[in-house]
Design an enzyme around this catalytic site. Structure first.
Site, short mmCIF file in Angstrom:
data_model
loop_
_atom_site.label_atom_id
_atom_site.label_comp_id
_atom_site.label_asym_id
_atom_site.label_seq_id
_atom_site.Cartn_x
_atom_site.Cartn_y
_atom_site.Cartn_z
N GLU A 1 20.31 51.72 -23.32
CA GLU A 1 19.96 50.30 -23.16
C GLU A 1 20.52 49.85 -21.83
OE1 GLU A 1 20.98 45.92 -24.76
OE2 GLU A 1 20.75 47.39 -26.38
N HIS B 1 14.61 44.89 -28.17
CA HIS B 1 15.76 44.28 -27.52
C HIS B 1 15.71 42.77 -27.72
CE1 HIS B 1 18.13 42.66 -24.15
NE2 HIS B 1 18.83 43.77 -24.24
N ASP C 1 24.64 48.85 -21.96
CA ASP C 1 24.03 47.56 -21.60
C ASP C 1 24.39 47.20 -20.16
OD1 ASP C 1 22.45 45.34 -21.83
OD2 ASP C 1 23.58 44.39 -23.43
#
Length: 334
Positions: free
Chosen positions: A17, A174, A296
């Site tokens: 991600e 997401h 992230d």
């Protein structure tokens, strides 16, 4: 165990991600400079548009062998109504694919998809998986380019889901901010609308719509990835199953419980959630083969995430699965 973790070397990792931005994308964010997404993007904008150089340095420093990139929220789901979403998505996907083409051993990418047009989404998913070899796709929640939020439990998306199942690739869902008509409880507290809370509630509710619609009974091999340690759902699965079984008005003709769907149709990642007790609980609910490492980046620190996992007081074989093996198997990488 503590002595073992102190001696543990940096583990090889796959992170999936990891956000990027296509130059100029920020100009298309709905709500403009006042939106949460815009304000979140700007402090890290240089890192978002740098797809290789600084990104690879952070990867090297923290044991990330492969990063799977995706266009940052709200991405193509927030494109204005007068935008040709299908053409824009193709341009963005080709831009990312070209930018990382010299680093295919280190960088992969999830396809962005024009979800407001399910047929166009099918076409782009097929193109990106079969022609460009991408390991799946990522969408940033609901699509509201037409002015009305579109959630993907709607009947017109069934062929899309069957296509993803047929291709054997996962779809990463997401978060993005809740639609304007859903945020009355956040009035006066804008901190609740974004990554601290609202992102995760919005995504969890979207996933529950998919589960309760019966999608995974008609597409039993479909796989979904969720970030942020499962967007609340591992912690609430027991309660959902408990009440859905007890309340007559909530009974639905589903083949399995919410917990069972999570265990068979979902993977979760550690993106932005670097907390060992939470990781242990999530593994207990989903099992050790369904949890994946993620950072992230650049919204979160590769160094913080990597140091946490490398030193986590958990068995080495479990950590190797989370750090690398589970993602390599799911995405056919490494």
């Amino acid at each position: 165990m503590l002595e073992e973790t102190e001696r543990r070397h940096v583990m090889r990792k796959i992170a999936l991600e990891e956000a990027v931005a296509v130059p100029g994308q920020e100009k298309l964010v709905p709500g403009g400079s006042e939106s949460f997404e815009f304000q979140a993007m700007m402090p890290v904008y240089d890192r978002l548009v740098d797809l290789t150089e600084e990104r690879l340095r952070h990867m090297d420093a923290t044991g990330i062998e492969i990063s799977v990139l995706s266009v940052t929220s709200p991405g193509t789901q927030g494109l204005p109504a007068d935008t040709d979403a299908a053409a824009t998505v193709t341009q963005w996907n080709d831009y990312v694919a070209t930018a990382i083409s010299e680093h295919r051993d280190r960088l992969a990418c999830f396809a962005a998809l024009p979800m407001r047009d399910p047929d166009a989404a099918i076409t782009e998913l097929r193109r990106y998986v079969t022609d460009l070899g991408c390991p799946g796709a990522l969408v940033n929640g609901y699509d509201d380019g037409t002015g009305t939020p579109l959630y993907y439990d709607a009947p017109q998306y069934l062929d899309f889901w069957h296509t993803a199942e047929e291709l054997g690739v996962p779809l990463y869902i997401h978060p993005r901010s809740a639609p304007p008509d859903h945020v009355t409880t956040y009035n006066g507290y804008p901190q609740l609308d974004g990554a601290a809370w609202g992102f995760h509630v919005e995504t969890a509710e979207h996933i529950l719509r998919l589960i309760l619609s019966g999608l995974f009974d008609t597409a039993p091999r479909l796989q979904i990835i969720l970030g942020h340690m499962g967007e609340i759902l591992p912690w609430w699965a027991w309660r959902l199953d408990h009440r859905l079984a007890l309340d007559p008005g909530d009974k639905l003709p589903l083949a399995r419980t919410v917990t069972e769907y999570l265990q068979q149709n979902f993977y979760i990642t550690t993106s932005g959630f670097f907390h060992t007790p939470a990781l242990e609980y999530a593994v207990g609910v989903l099992g050790p083969d369904r949890v994946l490492y993620s950072v992230d980046y650049p919204y979160e620190s590769c160094e913080e995430a990597g140091t946490w996992l490398d030193k986590a007081d958990l068995p080495d074989d479990l950590l190797r699965k989370i750090a690398f093996d589970n993602a390599a198997r799911l995405l056919k990488l490494g």
